[in-house]
Every structure is written in structure tokens, then in C-alpha cells.
Design a protein around this motif. Structure first.
Motif, PDB file in Angstrom:
ATOM      1  N   ASP A  59       1.819   7.584 -68.970  1.00 23.30           N
ATOM      2  CA  ASP A  59       1.590   8.925 -69.515  1.00 23.30           C
ATOM      3  C   ASP A  59       0.858   9.808 -68.513  1.00 23.30           C
ATOM      4  O   ASP A  59       0.381  10.879 -68.848  1.00 23.30           O
ATOM      5  CB  ASP A  59       0.839   8.845 -70.856  1.00 23.30           C
ATOM      6  CG  ASP A  59      -0.538   8.220 -70.705  1.00 23.30           C
ATOM      7  OD1 ASP A  59      -0.910   7.843 -69.567  1.00 23.30           O
ATOM      8  OD2 ASP A  59      -1.240   8.108 -71.724  1.00 23.30           O
ATOM      9  N   ARG A  60       0.775   9.364 -67.252  1.00 20.15           N
ATOM     10  CA  ARG A  60       0.093  10.151 -66.212  1.00 20.15           C
ATOM     11  C   ARG A  60       1.043  11.128 -65.505  1.00 20.15           C
ATOM     12  O   ARG A  60       0.621  11.969 -64.736  1.00 20.15           O
ATOM     13  CB  ARG A  60      -0.558   9.238 -65.162  1.00 20.15           C
ATOM     14  CG  ARG A  60      -1.336   8.128 -65.795  1.00 20.15           C
ATOM     15  CD  ARG A  60      -2.801   8.102 -65.521  1.00 20.15           C
ATOM     16  NE  ARG A  60      -3.199   8.631 -64.244  1.00 20.15           N
ATOM     17  CZ  ARG A  60      -4.320   9.315 -64.073  1.00 20.15           C
ATOM     18  NH1 ARG A  60      -5.074   9.605 -65.103  1.00 20.15           N
ATOM     19  NH2 ARG A  60      -4.670   9.723 -62.884  1.00 20.15           N
ATOM     20  N   ILE A  83      -1.477  13.671 -64.420  1.00 18.25           N
ATOM     21  CA  ILE A  83      -2.099  14.126 -65.671  1.00 18.25           C
ATOM     22  C   ILE A  83      -3.428  13.387 -65.822  1.00 18.25           C
ATOM     23  O   ILE A  83      -3.478  12.161 -65.743  1.00 18.25           O
ATOM     24  CB  ILE A  83      -1.192  13.854 -66.891  1.00 18.25           C
ATOM     25  CG1 ILE A  83       0.168  14.543 -66.726  1.00 18.25           C
ATOM     26  CG2 ILE A  83      -1.871  14.327 -68.170  1.00 18.25           C
ATOM     27  CD1 ILE A  83       1.184  14.203 -67.819  1.00 18.25           C
ATOM     28  N   ASP A  84      -4.482  14.148 -65.999  1.00 24.29           N
ATOM     29  CA  ASP A  84      -5.843  13.608 -66.090  1.00 24.29           C
ATOM     30  C   ASP A  84      -6.356  13.934 -67.496  1.00 24.29           C
ATOM     31  O   ASP A  84      -6.661  15.094 -67.797  1.00 24.29           O
ATOM     32  CB  ASP A  84      -6.675  14.284 -64.986  1.00 24.29           C
ATOM     33  CG  ASP A  84      -8.152  13.945 -65.068  1.00 24.29           C
ATOM     34  OD1 ASP A  84      -8.610  13.434 -66.111  1.00 24.29           O
ATOM     35  OD2 ASP A  84      -8.856  14.222 -64.076  1.00 24.29           O
ATOM     36  N   TYR A  85      -6.428  12.907 -68.340  1.00 28.23           N
ATOM     37  CA  TYR A  85      -6.769  13.140 -69.748  1.00 28.23           C
ATOM     38  C   TYR A  85      -8.272  13.302 -69.979  1.00 28.23           C
ATOM     39  O   TYR A  85      -8.682  13.689 -71.067  1.00 28.23           O
ATOM     40  CB  TYR A  85      -6.205  12.010 -70.621  1.00 28.23           C
ATOM     41  CG  TYR A  85      -4.692  12.069 -70.713  1.00 28.23           C
ATOM     42  CD1 TYR A  85      -4.058  12.935 -71.608  1.00 28.23           C
ATOM     43  CD2 TYR A  85      -3.892  11.296 -69.877  1.00 28.23           C
ATOM     44  CE1 TYR A  85      -2.676  13.013 -71.670  1.00 28.23           C
ATOM     45  CE2 TYR A  85      -2.509  11.364 -69.936  1.00 28.23           C
ATOM     46  CZ  TYR A  85      -1.909  12.223 -70.835  1.00 28.23           C
ATOM     47  OH  TYR A  85      -0.537  12.311 -70.895  1.00 28.23           O
ATOM     48  N   ARG A  88      -8.581  16.928 -68.522  1.00 29.72           N
ATOM     49  CA  ARG A  88      -7.481  17.679 -69.160  1.00 29.72           C
ATOM     50  C   ARG A  88      -6.821  18.649 -68.162  1.00 29.72           C
ATOM     51  O   ARG A  88      -6.641  19.832 -68.437  1.00 29.72           O
ATOM     52  CB  ARG A  88      -7.984  18.365 -70.424  1.00 29.72           C
ATOM     53  CG  ARG A  88      -8.320  17.323 -71.481  1.00 29.72           C
ATOM     54  CD  ARG A  88      -9.185  17.854 -72.595  1.00 29.72           C
ATOM     55  NE  ARG A  88      -8.544  18.939 -73.293  1.00 29.72           N
ATOM     56  CZ  ARG A  88      -9.188  19.753 -74.142  1.00 29.72           C
ATOM     57  NH1 ARG A  88     -10.475  19.575 -74.367  1.00 29.72           N
ATOM     58  NH2 ARG A  88      -8.543  20.716 -74.746  1.00 29.72           N
ATOM     59  N   LEU A 122      -0.117  18.234 -75.185  1.00 30.45           N
ATOM     60  CA  LEU A 122      -0.969  17.306 -74.428  1.00 30.45           C
ATOM     61  C   LEU A 122      -2.434  17.736 -74.453  1.00 30.45           C
ATOM     62  O   LEU A 122      -3.308  16.997 -74.000  1.00 30.45           O
ATOM     63  CB  LEU A 122      -0.487  17.193 -72.973  1.00 30.45           C
ATOM     64  CG  LEU A 122       0.942  16.671 -72.764  1.00 30.45           C
ATOM     65  CD1 LEU A 122       1.268  16.593 -71.270  1.00 30.45           C
ATOM     66  CD2 LEU A 122       1.118  15.299 -73.405  1.00 30.45           C
ATOM     67  N   LEU A 124      -3.874  20.053 -72.654  1.00 32.71           N
ATOM     68  CA  LEU A 124      -4.409  20.306 -71.318  1.00 32.71           C
ATOM     69  C   LEU A 124      -5.259  21.573 -71.295  1.00 32.71           C
ATOM     70  O   LEU A 124      -5.047  22.503 -72.098  1.00 32.71           O
ATOM     71  CB  LEU A 124      -3.260  20.424 -70.306  1.00 32.71           C
ATOM     72  CG  LEU A 124      -2.451  19.134 -70.081  1.00 32.71           C
ATOM     73  CD1 LEU A 124      -1.272  19.398 -69.148  1.00 32.71           C
ATOM     74  CD2 LEU A 124      -3.338  18.024 -69.532  1.00 32.71           C
TER      75      LEU A 124
END
Ligand SMILES: CC(C)(COP(=O)(O)OP(=O)(O)OC[C@H]1O[C@@H](n2cnc3c(N)ncnc32)[C@H](O)[C@@H]1OP(=O)(O)O)[C@@H](O)C(=O)NCCC(=O)NCCS
Length: 179
Positions: A59-60, A83-85, A88, A122, A124
Motif C-alpha cells: 500500500d506504499r 506513500i507515507d501514512y 500522510r 487515503l 493524505l
């Protein structure tokens, strides 16, 4: 429509599939296209296959096929990398490989579809990108999609025997509008 994931007015975005591999390989190795990207090396079939298969294993990152609805024509790819959760953040990338489709506003339309997904699904906070100063078409397309020029890394990119600036752009959730 073939497996649409995000649907726009003239285009839709769908998952990439192995049937797309040869088309993607042709695009990524086109010298004119390669000169707009950070990578310099040609891409072999095995590496491209690995990249394509990896898209939905984590999911990155998430890259999707851009398809013109009229005729179901796959013209390019776009999506998020890194993608950095926690923070965000994500990095946006796009490549329209079908040159006949350049200059028709498909790039900004695809960007806005994926920005909407990034902010509204997501969660973000910031979506950023880097482009190079010699790629005026991309800079204009990003501006039309809502990205804001936030900085310039002067003469940081060497291509065609000369140095170009790296242009850093981003859009924040608070600036996002789907009007
Ligand atoms: C960059 C890209 C995504 C843009 O998508 P697109 O659908 O072609 O974008 P648009 O149709 O909005 O056209 C681009 C805009 O740039 C303008 N433009 C084109 N060439 C230009 C130039 N040399 N100087 C200034 N503006 C230019 C067009 O007039 C248009 O603006 P307008 O609608 O205000 O007239 C697409 O062309 C592409 O993928 N190119 C190859 C790979 C690439 O560059 N990827 C991005 C890497 S950072």
C-alpha cells in the motif's frame, strides 16, 4: 469499460495488467519520454514486469492505467509512489506514453482523479512531485491540476549536456477543491 477504478469525464483509471507490459515498456524506453524522467537507464522486460507486478503488493505505491473511455484506449499511467501514512504524504507521478494524446488535457484530468482519491480516500495531507525546468508541458499540466510551485533546486539535473533546475511542486489537502 475495462475494470474501471476511478472514473472521470473522458478518461478512467484502472489497474495495470500484464497485457499492458509491452506498451509500458515501449513508452518508458522512448528517448523523448525518458528525457523527462529522473531515470536514465533503459528498462528491460524483466524489470518492467517486476515493477508492474509490484504495484498492488504494497500500500506504499499505486500506479494505474489512464484509459480514454471513448475506444478504451490505454494512453499512459499515473499514480502515487512513496506513500507515507505517518506524515500522510505521497509523491505523484504521471507518464502519458501515447504522444497523440498529449496536449488534450488528459494529464490534468488524470491527476485530479488521483488527487481526489489521495485526499478523500487515503487521507493524505500533502501530495508532492518533482519535475525538470525543460519540461514546460508537464509544469503547465501540474499547475492546471492544482499543484503549486514551492521551490527550485537550482541546476540540480544534468541532461543533454547542460544543467536544468528541479522544480518542486505540491498540493495540500486544504488547497484541494474538486470544483
Ligand atoms: C506531461 C504530461 C503529463 C502532460 O499531460 P497533457 O495531457 O499532455 O497536458 P495538457 O493537455 O494539459 O497540456 C499541457 C499544457 O502545457 C502547455 N504546453 C505544451 N508545451 C509547452 C511548452 N513547450 N511551453 C509551455 N507550455 C506548453 C499546453 O499548451 C497545455 O497548456 P494549456 O492547456 O494552458 O494550453 C504528458 O504530456 C506526458 O506524460 N508527457 C511525457 C512524460 C512526462 O513529461 N511526464 C512528466 C514527468 S515530470
Amino acid at each position: 469499460m475495462d475494470a474501471p477504478f476511478l472514473i472521470g469525464e473522458r478518461i478512467y483509471l484502472r489497474p495495470l495488467d500484464v497485457d499492458d507490459l509491452d506498451r509500458c515498456l515501449r513508452w518508458i524506453n522512448d528517448p523523448e519520454i525518458l528525457s523527462t524522467l529522473g531515470r536514465r537507464e533503459p528498462m528491460g522486460r524483466a524489470a518492467e514486469k517486476e515493477w508492474l507486478e509490484g504495484q498492488y503488493k504494497s500500500d506504499r505505491h499505486m500506479n494505474l492505467a489512464i484509459v480514454v473511455a471513448d475506444g478504451d484506449r490505454h494512453i499512459g499511467n499515473c499514480g502515487f509512489n512513496a506513500i507515507d501514512y505517518v506524515n500522510r504524504n505521497a509523491i505523484f507521478g504521471i507518464l502519458i506514453g501515447d504522444k497523440d494524446a498529449w496536449g488534450q488535457g488528459y494529464g490534468p484530468e488524470a491527476a485530479r482523479l488521483i488527487l481526489k482519491y489521495g485526499f478523500e480516500e487515503l487521507g493524505l495531507h500533502r501530495i508532492g512531485l518533482e519535475a525538470y525546468s525543460h519540461n514546460a508541458r508537464a509544469l503547465r499540466a501540474y499547475e492546471k491540476a492544482g499543484f503549486i510551485h514551492e521551490g527550485t533546486l537550482r541546476e540540480s539535473y544534468f541532461r543533454h549536456g547542460t544543467f536544468h533546475d528541479t522544480i518542486v511542486m505540491s498540493i495540500l489537502a486544504s488547497e484541494w477543491s474538486n470544483e
